[in-house]
Design a protein around this motif. Structure first.
Motif, short mmCIF file in Angstrom:
data_model
loop_
_atom_site.label_atom_id
_atom_site.label_comp_id
_atom_site.label_asym_id
_atom_site.label_seq_id
_atom_site.Cartn_x
_atom_site.Cartn_y
_atom_site.Cartn_z
N ASN A 46 43.03 52.24 33.49
CA ASN A 46 43.29 51.62 34.79
C ASN A 46 41.98 51.11 35.38
OD1 ASN A 46 43.90 51.22 37.65
ND2 ASN A 46 45.76 52.40 37.26
N HIS A 47 41.98 49.84 35.83
CA HIS A 47 40.75 49.25 36.41
C HIS A 47 40.99 48.72 37.82
CE1 HIS A 47 42.02 44.98 35.68
NE2 HIS A 47 42.68 45.52 34.66
N GLN A 48 41.97 49.29 38.53
CA GLN A 48 42.30 48.78 39.86
C GLN A 48 41.16 48.98 40.87
OE1 GLN A 48 45.54 52.10 40.56
NE2 GLN A 48 44.98 51.24 42.55
N TYR A 49 40.28 49.97 40.63
CA TYR A 49 39.18 50.22 41.56
C TYR A 49 37.86 49.60 41.08
CZ TYR A 49 42.52 53.62 43.35
OH TYR A 49 43.65 54.20 43.85
N ALA A 50 37.90 48.89 39.97
CA ALA A 50 36.71 48.22 39.44
C ALA A 50 36.58 46.83 40.06
CB ALA A 50 36.78 48.12 37.92
N ASP A 51 35.42 46.19 39.84
CA ASP A 51 35.25 44.81 40.26
C ASP A 51 36.36 43.96 39.64
OD1 ASP A 51 33.35 42.52 41.30
OD2 ASP A 51 33.87 42.00 39.24
N VAL A 52 36.98 43.10 40.43
CA VAL A 52 38.18 42.38 39.99
C VAL A 52 37.92 41.56 38.72
CG1 VAL A 52 39.88 40.63 40.62
CG2 VAL A 52 39.09 42.26 42.34
N GLU A 53 36.89 40.73 38.73
CA GLU A 53 36.64 39.84 37.59
C GLU A 53 36.13 40.62 36.37
OE1 GLU A 53 34.36 36.38 38.42
OE2 GLU A 53 35.43 35.89 40.24
N PHE A 54 35.18 41.54 36.62
CA PHE A 54 34.64 42.30 35.49
C PHE A 54 35.71 43.22 34.89
CE2 PHE A 54 32.19 45.98 33.76
CZ PHE A 54 31.55 45.30 32.74
N GLY A 55 36.51 43.84 35.76
CA GLY A 55 37.58 44.71 35.27
C GLY A 55 38.59 43.95 34.43
N SER A 56 38.92 42.73 34.86
CA SER A 56 39.87 41.91 34.12
C SER A 56 39.31 41.51 32.76
CB SER A 56 40.22 40.66 34.94
OG SER A 56 41.14 39.86 34.26
N CYS A 57 38.03 41.15 32.73
CA CYS A 57 37.39 40.79 31.45
C CYS A 57 37.36 41.98 30.50
CB CYS A 57 35.97 40.29 31.70
SG CYS A 57 35.88 38.67 32.48
N SER B 130 34.82 54.74 26.04
CA SER B 130 33.64 53.87 25.96
C SER B 130 33.73 52.73 26.97
CB SER B 130 33.46 53.33 24.54
OG SER B 130 34.51 52.44 24.20
N TYR B 131 34.94 52.19 27.18
CA TYR B 131 35.12 51.13 28.17
C TYR B 131 35.07 51.69 29.59
CZ TYR B 131 36.15 47.44 24.83
OH TYR B 131 36.05 46.50 23.83
N THR B 132 35.51 52.92 29.76
CA THR B 132 35.45 53.56 31.08
C THR B 132 34.01 53.77 31.52
OG1 THR B 132 37.55 54.69 30.65
CG2 THR B 132 36.21 55.55 32.44
N GLU B 133 33.18 54.21 30.57
CA GLU B 133 31.76 54.43 30.87
C GLU B 133 31.05 53.13 31.24
OE1 GLU B 133 30.40 56.29 27.34
OE2 GLU B 133 31.41 58.20 27.73
N ALA C 62 36.77 52.33 36.74
CA ALA C 62 37.90 52.46 35.81
C ALA C 62 38.11 53.93 35.46
CB ALA C 62 37.63 51.66 34.54
N TYR C 63 39.34 54.26 35.10
CA TYR C 63 39.64 55.63 34.70
C TYR C 63 40.80 55.63 33.71
CZ TYR C 63 43.47 55.34 38.12
OH TYR C 63 44.59 54.95 38.82
N ILE C 64 40.97 56.76 33.01
CA ILE C 64 42.02 56.90 32.00
C ILE C 64 43.10 57.83 32.54
CG2 ILE C 64 42.58 57.69 29.67
CD1 ILE C 64 39.66 57.15 28.92
N GLU C 65 44.35 57.40 32.41
CA GLU C 65 45.49 58.22 32.80
C GLU C 65 46.22 58.63 31.52
OE1 GLU C 65 49.67 57.94 35.35
OE2 GLU C 65 48.29 56.24 35.30
N SER C 66 46.29 59.94 31.30
CA SER C 66 46.93 60.45 30.09
C SER C 66 48.36 60.86 30.42
CB SER C 66 46.15 61.65 29.54
OG SER C 66 46.77 62.13 28.36
N LYS C 67 49.30 60.27 29.72
CA LYS C 67 50.71 60.64 29.87
C LYS C 67 51.18 61.36 28.62
CE LYS C 67 51.60 56.38 32.51
NZ LYS C 67 52.42 55.14 32.57
N GLU C 68 52.40 61.87 28.68
CA GLU C 68 52.93 62.59 27.51
C GLU C 68 53.19 61.66 26.34
OE1 GLU C 68 55.92 65.76 28.45
OE2 GLU C 68 55.65 65.02 30.50
N SER C 69 53.56 60.41 26.64
CA SER C 69 53.89 59.48 25.56
C SER C 69 52.92 58.31 25.46
CB SER C 69 55.30 58.91 25.78
OG SER C 69 55.32 58.08 26.94
N ALA C 70 51.95 58.22 26.38
CA ALA C 70 51.10 57.02 26.41
C ALA C 70 49.72 57.34 26.99
CB ALA C 70 51.78 55.94 27.23
#
Length: 465
Positions: A326-337, A306-309, A314-322
């Motif tokens: 990730n919002h590194q490619y989003a707008d800096v201020e909006f991504g941080s908020c 829901s936050y990715t949409e 932003a995108y979701i990285e699925s790991k085996e344990s976690a």
């Protein structure tokens, strides 16, 4: 004036409907009164309501309770010969500063007419015994938390803060909205490459722990794949039989395995310590905490989606344990908020789950409790000790919050009295910022410069510094 006329109109309407000869239900006082007259009103009032929409530290409730407690002199003037049972009732807006400290008060939302009406009704029907208990509780608090108490507390906190920060060194960092002042220990200093190289020459058994993103690969780099030069440096370090070299990263083991497939003797810790591999040809070891399950992942993934949409880039990285948002490619201020809001949302949602919600550099990660880089470092050091490899030098470099745990664990491990001769330790953070590390290094370029200098030294060349 308009508000005053409205209040006068309301008072007149109420008094016309409910008043009678000799009885005025509502008395509107719109002029200054003397302190003695105010005390008399407080002392006679069975209930006091403070229904401000917004207020600071309103002292009226405290004054009301003290006046209701009275004094022997007041009792004599009122011709009261027996000590009466003191009672008081408070109805307070939940938006005023003193509301939380008076726990026996009836709290209301001033924006809700029904809530205020219910509060008044409850106060009207409250038993005398309950009024007495609330009054005693409030009076004990007010009489013990006087101006002397608060002044003494403030002075102690000020002294403590001055004592803690007296020897700190302060730096101004950033500009505009990113401007901040950070305090650093006077022992926190820049790592000297020549010092490290000099000690490296004198030692035999060494452990080198390197974070990946932000340490040997710049955070701003578009490509996260290690360069040929970096792989060559790591292979040269691993070629020395006295060196144990580990990449310690939050990335998944499949990615790291692919990137470093040409590094035969390089150790890898993936997913913040959940998986450990000593060399390319050895098997992955997992370190799951006891009784772990991953039922929480489905719920977390739905929330993250829901936050990715709602967050472009932003995108979701699925790991085996976690799971990582990730919002590194989003707008800096909006991504941080969005990251802050997501972190708070997940923490409240997973309060009873055996997981940890961690905010890192441009990420929000949810992982099992008990999984940390620090625990992986401890495990590696114990294994080396069990194998009879007594370390002379440990170099540990990282850049973000997850690496602080690694620095602390490293400091604790080498400080144990079981070690006959503690090794030289260089715990180093990338960037000049508060850290559990003793040293800092400016950026990833300087990290690579350090590693290159070590390689040149062991190959017989003089370092460039």
């Amino acid at each position: 004036m308009e508000t005053k006329m409205e209040v006068i109109s309301l008072v007149k309407g109420i008094n016309d409907v409910y008043g009678s000869p000799g009885y005025t239900p509502v008395v509107f006082i719109d002029y200054s009164i003397s302190p003695h007259e105010k005390i008399a009103y407080y002392e006679m009032a069975d209930c006091c309501i403070i229904n401000a929409l917004r207020d600071g530290m309103n002292l009226v409730p405290y004054e009301y309770v003290v006046c209701r407690q009275g004094t022997e002199e007041m009792d004599r003037h009122c011709l009261i010969h027996e000590v009466p049972k003191r009672t008081s009732t408070l109805i307070l807006s939940e938006f005023i500063g003193c509301s939380p400290s008076l726990s026996g008060a009836i709290r209301v939302n001033p924006w809700s007419i029904q809530d205020v009406a219910d509060g008044l009704s409850r106060a009207s029907w409250m038993s005398s015994h309950e009024r007495q208990l609330h009054h005693q509780k409030h009076y004990r608090y007010i009489s013990s938390h006087d101006v002397t108490f608060w002044t003494r507390g403030f002075s102690k906190e000020l002294e403590r803060a001055c004592k803690v920060n007296a020897n700190q060194i302060y730096y101004r960092l950033g500009i505009s909205l990113s401007f901040r002042v950070v305090s650093l220990s006077p022992n926190f200093r820049k790592l000297s490459i020549s010092e490290v190289v000099s000690i490296y020459k004198r030692t035999t058994n060494r452990a080198i722990f390197l974070d990946y993103d932000g340490t040997i690969i710049p955070v701003s780099s578009a490509s996260k794949v290690p360069s040929t030069a970096l792989v060559s440096i790591l292979n040269d370090l691993c070629a020395n039989p006295g060196n144990t070299v580990f990449i310690i990263s939050g990335r998944g083991r499949t990615t790291l395995d692919e990137w470093f497939c040409s590094c035969t003797n390089l150790g890898i810790v993936s997913e913040h310590g959940y998986f450990i591999r000593w060399t390319r040809d050895s098997s992955w070891e997992s370190s799951p905490p006891f009784g772990i399950n991953f039922k929480w992942k489905n719920t977390v993934e739905l929330v993250m989606k829901s936050y990715t949409e709602a967050t472009d880039g932003a995108y979701i990285e699925s790991k085996e344990s976690a799971l990582v948002w990730n919002h590194q490619y989003a707008d800096v201020e909006f991504g941080s908020c969005q990251a802050k809001e997501l972190s708070n949302h997940l923490q409240s949602l997973l309060i009873d789950a055996p997981v940890l919600v961690h905010r890192g550099q441009n990420i929000v990660e949810v992982k099992p409790q008990g999984v940390a880089k620090g625990m992986a470092v401890e495990k590696i050091l114990k294994q080396l000790s069990a194998n009879g490899k007594l370390l002379d030098l440990i170099i540990c470099i990282g850049d973000d919050r997850s690496d602080k745990n690694m620095f602390r664990s490293l400091n604790d491990a080498v400080a144990r009295p079981s070690l006959a001769a503690p090794p030289e330790v260089f715990a180093c953070t990338v960037g000049q910022k508060p850290s559990s590390a003793k040293y800092y290094i400016e950026d990833t370029d300087e990290v690579l410069e350090l590693l290159s200098a070590i390689v040149e030294t062991q190959n017989g060349s003089a370092p460039n510094e």
